[in-house]
Write a protein that holds these residues in place. Structure first.
Motif, PDB file in Angstrom:
ATOM      1  N   GLY A   5      -5.704   6.511  -8.520  1.00 11.21           N
ATOM      2  CA  GLY A   5      -5.117   7.844  -8.595  1.00 11.21           C
ATOM      3  C   GLY A   5      -5.604   8.592  -9.808  1.00 11.21           C
ATOM      4  N   GLY A 111       9.692   6.256  -3.022  1.00 11.25           N
ATOM      5  CA  GLY A 111       9.182   4.888  -3.164  1.00 11.25           C
ATOM      6  C   GLY A 111      10.133   3.978  -3.917  1.00 11.25           C
ATOM      7  N   THR A 114      10.664   0.433  -2.149  1.00  9.18           N
ATOM      8  CA  THR A 114       9.406  -0.321  -2.273  1.00  9.18           C
ATOM      9  C   THR A 114       9.212  -0.802  -3.705  1.00  9.18           C
ATOM     10  OG1 THR A 114       8.515   1.173  -0.599  1.00  9.18           O
ATOM     11  CG2 THR A 114       6.940  -0.214  -1.758  1.00  9.18           C
ATOM     12  N   ASP A 227       7.515  10.335  -7.142  1.00 10.22           N
ATOM     13  CA  ASP A 227       6.411  10.349  -6.182  1.00 10.22           C
ATOM     14  C   ASP A 227       5.200  11.012  -6.846  1.00 10.22           C
ATOM     15  OD1 ASP A 227       4.620  11.049  -4.141  1.00 10.22           O
ATOM     16  OD2 ASP A 227       6.239  11.287  -2.678  1.00 10.22           O
ATOM     17  N   THR A 229       2.501  11.957  -5.776  1.00 10.49           N
ATOM     18  CA  THR A 229       1.751  12.981  -5.044  1.00 10.49           C
ATOM     19  C   THR A 229       2.357  14.375  -5.204  1.00 10.49           C
ATOM     20  OG1 THR A 229       3.037  12.719  -3.003  1.00 10.49           O
ATOM     21  CG2 THR A 229       1.119  11.293  -3.268  1.00 10.49           C
ATOM     22  N   THR A 253       4.814   6.446  -8.434  1.00  8.01           N
ATOM     23  CA  THR A 253       4.339   5.760  -7.222  1.00  8.01           C
ATOM     24  C   THR A 253       3.196   6.516  -6.547  1.00  8.01           C
ATOM     25  OG1 THR A 253       5.877   6.943  -5.804  1.00  8.01           O
ATOM     26  CG2 THR A 253       6.651   4.858  -6.759  1.00  8.01           C
ATOM     27  N   LYS A 254       2.578   5.838  -5.589  1.00  4.48           N
ATOM     28  CA  LYS A 254       1.560   6.426  -4.699  1.00  4.48           C
ATOM     29  C   LYS A 254       0.356   6.952  -5.459  1.00  4.48           C
ATOM     30  CE  LYS A 254       5.424   7.767  -1.764  1.00  4.48           C
ATOM     31  NZ  LYS A 254       5.998   8.747  -0.860  1.00  4.48           N
ATOM     32  N   ASP A 256      -2.280   5.543  -5.728  1.00  4.21           N
ATOM     33  CA  ASP A 256      -3.501   5.159  -5.020  1.00  4.21           C
ATOM     34  C   ASP A 256      -4.062   6.296  -4.184  1.00  4.21           C
ATOM     35  OD1 ASP A 256      -0.903   4.362  -3.932  1.00  4.21           O
ATOM     36  OD2 ASP A 256      -1.974   3.859  -2.097  1.00  4.21           O
ATOM     37  N   GLY A 257      -3.231   7.249  -3.790  1.00  6.31           N
ATOM     38  CA  GLY A 257      -3.757   8.254  -2.870  1.00  6.31           C
ATOM     39  C   GLY A 257      -3.688   9.673  -3.373  1.00  6.31           C
ATOM     40  N   THR A 258      -3.613   9.878  -4.666  1.00  2.17           N
ATOM     41  CA  THR A 258      -3.383  11.245  -5.126  1.00  2.17           C
ATOM     42  C   THR A 258      -4.270  11.643  -6.300  1.00  2.17           C
ATOM     43  OG1 THR A 258      -1.723  12.796  -5.959  1.00  2.17           O
ATOM     44  CG2 THR A 258      -1.527  10.524  -6.688  1.00  2.17           C
ATOM     45  N   GLU A 282       1.209  -0.230  -0.914  1.00  2.00           N
ATOM     46  CA  GLU A 282       2.474  -0.503  -0.244  1.00  2.00           C
ATOM     47  C   GLU A 282       2.870  -1.977  -0.218  1.00  2.00           C
ATOM     48  OE1 GLU A 282       3.330   2.408   3.120  1.00  2.00           O
ATOM     49  OE2 GLU A 282       1.141   2.252   3.179  1.00  2.00           O
TER      50      GLU A 282
END
Ligand code: GDP
Length: 301
Positions: A5, A111, A114, A227, A229, A253-254, A256-258, A282
């Protein structure tokens, strides 16, 4: 996948390198103003962006910053300084008596569940006996979801005794059970959404109070799950939670995709609360201790 990220944010910050490459002593001020714009666009927020650029500006005035390399170094140092400014430890801090109690808060979908599962897995892996408390009694599937994480991580779970039991009363019962059962760490899930934000914050306040009534220094950690993102939108949310329950650490969190991970610099700056963990996927293994140096290295071009 480490700080993927942050590297995505780096793509956005790629222009920083071009900017600094054009820098001369004559156009220094224009470059700094553009740098400020770029940082704002990368979710650092206006205040934090200005603060970082001002630090470099001071270096220029005092003659410490004289070259393009000096600017690069000054930028890195200035961001690190923000990330390292909170006084609380940047690692999990659970006090000396047992159980250590962690209250986990954050809005639905960020998240939270998780993160609790990943954290339980990590602590169990370190030899700790973990108990999870299913304090999100409003979302139908929350206890079930947490049960799955408890099984995968080898933790115990306590859910509410009946439909009438309030979250604060459940968490109090969980703390009693943790004491009786020689639990090392109690991790408390909470609601992420109620009818109004006011009700949510009131409820989180009573959850926290129920824990501290039973154990003076509990909760030892109040982790806010954000979050990654959502970029700078997370800032107002973070302020609200902090006002109500006094956050001791952030989990982003997240990541990895942002490409919006830069916002964490702004949240740390405004709340003066350290980022303790980042989520990068995840599965149970996708929780990393936050390392400011590695984060900044991944961030900057
Ligand atoms: P909660 O409502 O806050 O408890 O959120 P959940 O834990 O249920 O997570 C919401 C969604 O985000 C789920 O689909 C998770 O798998 C996903 N998620 C959580 N953390 C991460 C992360 O670090 N990376 C990625 N890619 N997805 C995540």
């Amino acid at each position: 996948r480490v700080f993927q990220g942050a590297s995505k944010t780096r793509e956005r910050l790629g222009v920083v390198d071009e900017l600094i490459g054009l820098w001369t002593l004559e156009n220094a001020e224009d470059t700094l103003e553009e740098l400020e714009e770029v940082l704002i666009a990368a979710d650092f927020g206006p205040r934090t962006a200005l603060k970082i650029v001002d630090t470099i500006r001071d270096g220029l005035r005092q003659g410490r910053v004289k070259s393009q390399d000096d600017i690069r170094a000054a930028l890195r140092t200035a961001i690190l300084k923000v990330l390292n400014s909170p006084e609380q430890p940047s690692t999990l801090s659970l006090g000396s008596s047992r159980p250590g109690v962690i209250l986990v808060v954050g809005v639905n979908g960020g998240g939270k569940t998780t993160t609790i599962g990943k954290l339980a897995h990590k602590l169990q892996g370190e030899g700790a006996k973990v108990l999870l408390a299913a304090g999100d009694t409003y979302r139908a599937a929350a206890a079930e979801q947490l049960q799955g994480w408890a099984e995968r991580s080898g933790s115990q779970l306590i859910a509410r005794a009946d439909q009438q039991q309030k979250p604060a009363s459940l968490l109090a019962a969980a703390l009693d059970a943790a004491k009786r059962g020689n639990t090392d760490v109690l991790i408390c899930d909470t609601s992420g959404r109620l009818h109004t934000n006011y009700e949510l914050m009131e409820e989180l306040g009573s959850c926290k109070e129920a824990l501290s009534k039973r154990m003076a220094d509990a909760p030892h950690e109040v982790l806010l799950v954000l979050d990654g993102t959502t970029g700078l939108n997370m800032l107002n949310q973070a302020r609200e939670f902090h006002d109500m329950v006094k956050i001791t650490g952030l989990v982003l969190t997240k990541l990895d995709g942002t490409a919006r991970g830069g916002a964490v610099v702004s949240v740390v700056d405004e709340l003066r609360v350290p980022c303790k963990f980042v989520g990068v996927g995840e599965t149970v293994a996708d929780l990393q201790a936050f390392n400011a140096e590695a984060f900044v290295d991944a961030l900057l071009p």
